[in-house]
Design a protein around this motif. Structure first.
Motif, PDB file in Angstrom:
ATOM      1  N   ARG A  31       0.876  -1.183   0.000  1.00  0.00           N
ATOM      2  CA  ARG A  31       0.000   0.000   0.000  1.00  0.00           C
ATOM      3  C   ARG A  31       0.905   1.223   0.000  1.00  0.00           C
ATOM      4  N   VAL A  32       1.254   1.681  -1.199  1.00  0.00           N
ATOM      5  CA  VAL A  32       2.239   2.750  -1.351  1.00  0.00           C
ATOM      6  C   VAL A  32       1.741   3.781  -2.360  1.00  0.00           C
ATOM      7  N   ASN A  33       2.281   4.979  -2.265  1.00  0.00           N
ATOM      8  CA  ASN A  33       2.012   6.044  -3.229  1.00  0.00           C
ATOM      9  C   ASN A  33       2.986   7.183  -2.960  1.00  0.00           C
ATOM     10  N   LEU A  34       2.887   8.237  -3.742  1.00  0.00           N
ATOM     11  CA  LEU A  34       3.708   9.430  -3.527  1.00  0.00           C
ATOM     12  C   LEU A  34       2.783  10.572  -3.153  1.00  0.00           C
ATOM     13  N   GLY A  35       2.871  11.010  -1.889  1.00  0.00           N
ATOM     14  CA  GLY A  35       2.074  12.173  -1.518  1.00  0.00           C
ATOM     15  C   GLY A  35       1.216  11.960  -0.292  1.00  0.00           C
ATOM     16  N   ARG A  36       0.520  13.018   0.092  1.00  0.00           N
ATOM     17  CA  ARG A  36      -0.287  13.116   1.310  1.00  0.00           C
ATOM     18  C   ARG A  36       0.476  12.689   2.530  1.00  0.00           C
ATOM     19  N   VAL A  37       1.560  13.399   2.761  1.00  0.00           N
ATOM     20  CA  VAL A  37       2.392  13.135   3.930  1.00  0.00           C
ATOM     21  C   VAL A  37       1.650  13.600   5.188  1.00  0.00           C
ATOM     22  N   ARG A  38       1.523  12.724   6.167  1.00  0.00           N
ATOM     23  CA  ARG A  38       0.848  13.056   7.416  1.00  0.00           C
ATOM     24  C   ARG A  38       1.832  13.632   8.423  1.00  0.00           C
ATOM     25  N   ARG A  39       1.307  14.443   9.323  1.00  0.00           N
ATOM     26  CA  ARG A  39       2.140  15.023  10.375  1.00  0.00           C
ATOM     27  C   ARG A  39       1.795  14.502  11.758  1.00  0.00           C
ATOM     28  N   ASP A  40       0.631  13.832  11.882  1.00  0.00           N
ATOM     29  CA  ASP A  40       0.209  13.369  13.196  1.00  0.00           C
ATOM     30  C   ASP A  40       0.204  11.855  13.320  1.00  0.00           C
ATOM     31  N   GLU A  41       0.626  11.126  12.271  1.00  0.00           N
ATOM     32  CA  GLU A  41       0.728   9.676  12.333  1.00  0.00           C
ATOM     33  C   GLU A  41       1.700   9.209  11.263  1.00  0.00           C
ATOM     34  N   ASN A  42       2.341   8.065  11.497  1.00  0.00           N
ATOM     35  CA  ASN A  42       3.289   7.546  10.523  1.00  0.00           C
ATOM     36  C   ASN A  42       2.581   6.628   9.528  1.00  0.00           C
ATOM     37  N   ALA A  43       3.355   6.113   8.574  1.00  0.00           N
ATOM     38  CA  ALA A  43       2.770   5.270   7.526  1.00  0.00           C
ATOM     39  C   ALA A  43       2.145   4.011   8.110  1.00  0.00           C
ATOM     40  N   LEU A  44       2.677   3.526   9.226  1.00  0.00           N
ATOM     41  CA  LEU A  44       2.126   2.334   9.863  1.00  0.00           C
ATOM     42  C   LEU A  44       0.682   2.560  10.283  1.00  0.00           C
ATOM     43  N   TRP A  45       0.436   3.584  11.104  1.00  0.00           N
ATOM     44  CA  TRP A  45      -0.905   3.823  11.625  1.00  0.00           C
ATOM     45  C   TRP A  45      -1.848   4.354  10.556  1.00  0.00           C
ATOM     46  N   GLN A  73      10.399  13.729   7.711  1.00  0.00           N
ATOM     47  CA  GLN A  73      10.155  14.392   8.985  1.00  0.00           C
ATOM     48  C   GLN A  73      10.782  13.560  10.101  1.00  0.00           C
ATOM     49  N   PRO A  74      11.354  14.209  11.080  1.00  0.00           N
ATOM     50  CA  PRO A  74      11.907  13.445  12.208  1.00  0.00           C
ATOM     51  C   PRO A  74      10.790  12.787  13.002  1.00  0.00           C
ATOM     52  N   THR A  75      11.015  11.554  13.420  1.00  0.00           N
ATOM     53  CA  THR A  75      10.146  10.749  14.298  1.00  0.00           C
ATOM     54  C   THR A  75       8.875  10.235  13.630  1.00  0.00           C
ATOM     55  N   ILE A  76       8.669  10.532  12.340  1.00  0.00           N
ATOM     56  CA  ILE A  76       7.482  10.022  11.646  1.00  0.00           C
ATOM     57  C   ILE A  76       7.952   9.177  10.464  1.00  0.00           C
ATOM     58  N   GLU A  77       7.738   7.863  10.547  1.00  0.00           N
ATOM     59  CA  GLU A  77       8.210   6.953   9.493  1.00  0.00           C
ATOM     60  C   GLU A  77       7.407   7.138   8.210  1.00  0.00           C
ATOM     61  N   ASP A  78       8.133   7.364   7.115  1.00  0.00           N
ATOM     62  CA  ASP A  78       7.514   7.494   5.799  1.00  0.00           C
ATOM     63  C   ASP A  78       7.340   6.149   5.120  1.00  0.00           C
ATOM     64  N   VAL A  79       8.179   5.194   5.482  1.00  0.00           N
ATOM     65  CA  VAL A  79       8.116   3.849   4.913  1.00  0.00           C
ATOM     66  C   VAL A  79       8.281   2.838   6.035  1.00  0.00           C
ATOM     67  N   VAL A  80       7.433   1.798   6.002  1.00  0.00           N
ATOM     68  CA  VAL A  80       7.464   0.769   7.041  1.00  0.00           C
ATOM     69  C   VAL A  80       7.236  -0.593   6.391  1.00  0.00           C
ATOM     70  N   PHE A  81       7.989  -1.588   6.836  1.00  0.00           N
ATOM     71  CA  PHE A  81       7.778  -2.978   6.446  1.00  0.00           C
ATOM     72  C   PHE A  81       7.343  -3.750   7.694  1.00  0.00           C
ATOM     73  N   VAL A  82       6.186  -4.384   7.608  1.00  0.00           N
ATOM     74  CA  VAL A  82       5.623  -5.115   8.744  1.00  0.00           C
ATOM     75  C   VAL A  82       5.572  -6.600   8.406  1.00  0.00           C
TER      76      VAL A  82
END
Length: 341
Positions: free
Chosen positions: A157-171, A201-210
């Protein structure tokens, strides 16, 4: 119109990027009477008024909950507010459909489930993909034994854009795929581990492998990112008899069933006879492509009307949060496996 078939009186709190889709759907469904839209943003309220002419709009949550005729509330605010909004609605005697993830901690999710039980009200979580016809078809294939024994699943589930500031890619993304995997396997994992990185952004993961591991040796892997050149919504299910690929970005051919795998003869004399590749047909089944959100809203309204259980209830939502919290802990601890049971 009889009392039993009267439209369910419902409100939507949070009419932003995703909440406005609830406004659109509920306003158009005959099973619903959309009475309120609540949002702090004046622009969101104005837009909701255009999507649903005649609906009452408010910036005050307490004003909405004070409506004695209101039966149900849809919560589509930011995830950090889901717990507080849901608890207030349940205590006011309203049925609740809350967007995913239902909460940002296991403790908050447990409290929501407990409160729904105390109040005798429905608590449904908006795991949208459970209402996608392709997911339903894969579940049917697994239950019928057409795929054989399911070995593993891979989701992207990937794309380019809509970067969140209050949650990382995991949540942000994983609730979709975790809920699908739980639905298809009808089991919960006993172990999770995850790795990710913060690039934008610091502390917010843009990419996650679970990675998820189940007690019977089945596995699942999920790739999540908003920093990828492709938009991909893909799930592969590998079974002992057949394999399935669900591609939600394809306009028409959402599902492909591959009659591929390995044959193991009951008797063999050499290693070359032990395994032989089977390359069979590829089947693209016809699916009735009903909008999943419409199906989700209708299911919620029907459960409120009939008092029946929902397909994605609070306990299932709690299990998803439990897995996400384990993956988050693994992220913080360098990818170590976290036992969930």
């Amino acid at each position: 119109m009889s009392e039993r078939s009267a439209p369910i009186k419902v409100a939507v709190v949070g009419a932003g990027y995703w909440g406005r889709n609830y406004v659109r759907n509920l306003h158009s469904l005959p099973e619903a009477e959309l009475r309120w839209v609540c949002d702090l943003s004046e622009e969101a309220r104005r837009r909701a008024g255009k999507l649903a002419p005649g609906v009452r709009v408010s910036a005050r949550w307490d004003e909405v909950l004070a409506d004695p005729e209101l039966e149900a509330v849809v919560i589509a605010t930011n995830a950090v507010h889901h717990h507080d909004h849901a608890m207030a609605a349940l205590r006011a005697g309203k049925h609740v459909l809350v967007e995913k993830p239902m909460a940002t901690s296991v403790a908050d999710a447990e409290a929501m489930v407990a409160e729904a039980g105390r109040q005798g009200r429905l608590l449904m979580v908006g795991h949208l993909m459970l209402f996608h016809p392709a997911v339903g078809r894969i579940r049917q294939l697994i239950e019928a034994g057409d795929l054989g024994r399911v070995y593993y699943l891979v989701a992207s589930r990937v794309n380019l854009g809509r970067v969140r500031r209050d949650e990382n890619a995991l949540w942000c993304f994983a609730p979709h795929d975790v809920s699908i995997i739980l639905e298809l396997l009808q089991a919960s994992p006993d172990e999770v581990w995850a790795r990710g990185e913060c690039y934008l952004q610091p502390t917010i993961e843009d990419v996650v492998f679970v990675n998820l591991r189940f007690p019977d040796r089945r596995m699942a892997q999920i790739h999540l990112s908003w920093l990828d050149p492709h938009k991909e919504r893909r799930l592969t299910v590998v079974g002992s008899r057949k394999m399935v690929v669900f591609d939600d970005t394809h306009a028409t051919d959402k599902l492909r069933i591959y009659d591929k795998g390995f044959e193991q003869p009951p008797e063999y004399n050499t290693f070359g006879e032990f395994l032989s590749i089977r390359n069979g047909d590829i089947h693209i089944p016809h699916l009735e492509l009903v909008e999943p959100l419409t199906a989700e809203c209708r299911h919620f309204l029907g459960c409120v009307r009939d008092g029946s259980a929902t397909r994605s209830d609070g306990r299932q939502g709690l299990e998803v949060v439990r897995i996400l919290a384990g993956a988050e802990r693994s992220l913080r601890e360098g990818g170590v496996p976290i036992r969930l049971r």
